[in-house]
Write an enzyme that holds these catalytic residues in place. Structure first.
Site, PDB file in Angstrom:
ATOM      1  N   GLU A  12       0.816  -1.218   0.000  1.00  0.00           N
ATOM      2  CA  GLU A  12       0.000   0.000   0.000  1.00  0.00           C
ATOM      3  C   GLU A  12       0.849   1.268   0.000  1.00  0.00           C
ATOM      4  OE1 GLU A  12      -2.446  -0.406   3.431  1.00  0.00           O
ATOM      5  OE2 GLU A  12      -0.958   0.394   4.804  1.00  0.00           O
ATOM      6  N   HIS A  13       2.136   1.122   0.216  1.00  0.00           N
ATOM      7  CA  HIS A  13       2.987   2.317   0.232  1.00  0.00           C
ATOM      8  C   HIS A  13       3.488   2.704  -1.155  1.00  0.00           C
ATOM      9  CE1 HIS A  13       3.847   0.570   4.426  1.00  0.00           C
ATOM     10  NE2 HIS A  13       2.888   1.457   4.516  1.00  0.00           N
TER      11      HIS A  13
HETATM   12 ZN    ZN Z   1       6.280  -0.788  -0.636  1.00  0.00          ZN
END
Ligand code: ZN
Length: 199
Positions: A72-73
């Site tokens: 999600e990053h």
């Molecule tokens: Zn990542």
């Protein structure tokens, strides 16, 4: 979503109108809809008709379940193997449903630690077993593709409940049966891949 992809292509310095990219926004949307289809999946429906009452209390293990998820990053894939074990109290889940549970939670934007917990919690809450254990081993492309060297791109996470938490012997039996590629001790501590504060 297609407008956003077109804008992304422009911002990357590309020409969204050129032949090779003309249908890319459509394809990317289709891919992302599939890769995040876990949001619309109903776990109760997935498990429907797949819970059975049994008189069996030995460890049930499903190992080497392939999974693919998106961090999600960075919205980049992380993928690997998931190993699931539980000790039934009086209910079991149809074996083919275990990989389906993994897919429901993997096909979302995730961090590996939460994904591992969600799978374990679902099994615990659904059949109330004497214990449940989930171990996930994954490679994170957001680490390996970007050449982030301060952390390994390979991470191992685990979630242990009930007998797997309280009995070292039960836990070791499970870990021995799945034979991790990486070191076993301190599972949870070894593998924080892709932390939120990381660029
Ligand atoms: Zn990542």
């Amino acid at each position: 979503m297609q407008d956003a992809i077109t804008k992304l292509l422009k911002d990357l310095g590309e020409d969204p109108a050129r032949e090779g990219l003309r249908d890319t926004p459509k394809r990317v949307e289709k891919a992302y809809r599939f890769l995040t289809s876990g949001y619309s999946a109903d776990i109760d429906k997935v498990l429907n008709n797949a819970l059975f009452t049994v008189d069996y209390s030995e460890m049930v293990i499903v190992k080497d379940i392939d999974f693919y998820s998106l961090c999600e990053h960075h919205l980049l894939p992380f993928f690997g193997k998931c190993h699931v074990a539980y000790i039934p109290s009086n209910k079991v889940i149809g074996l083919s449903k275990i990989p389906r549970i993994v897919d429901v939670f993997a096909r979302r934007l995730q961090v590996q630690e939460r994904l591992t917990n969600q799978i374990a919690d679902t099994i615990r809450d659904t059949i109330k077993p004497l214990g449940v254990a989930v171990v996930m081993e994954a490679t994170h492309l957001c680490m390996s593709m970007r050449g982030v060297e301060k952390q390994n791109s390979f991470a191992v996470t685990s979630a242990m409940h009930g007998a797997f938490r309280s009995s070292a012997r039960t836990r070791m039996e499970f870990l021995e049966l799945i034979k991790l590629r990486s070191a076993v001790p301190g599972l949870r501590e070894t593998g924080y891949a892709c932390l939120a504060d990381e660029t």
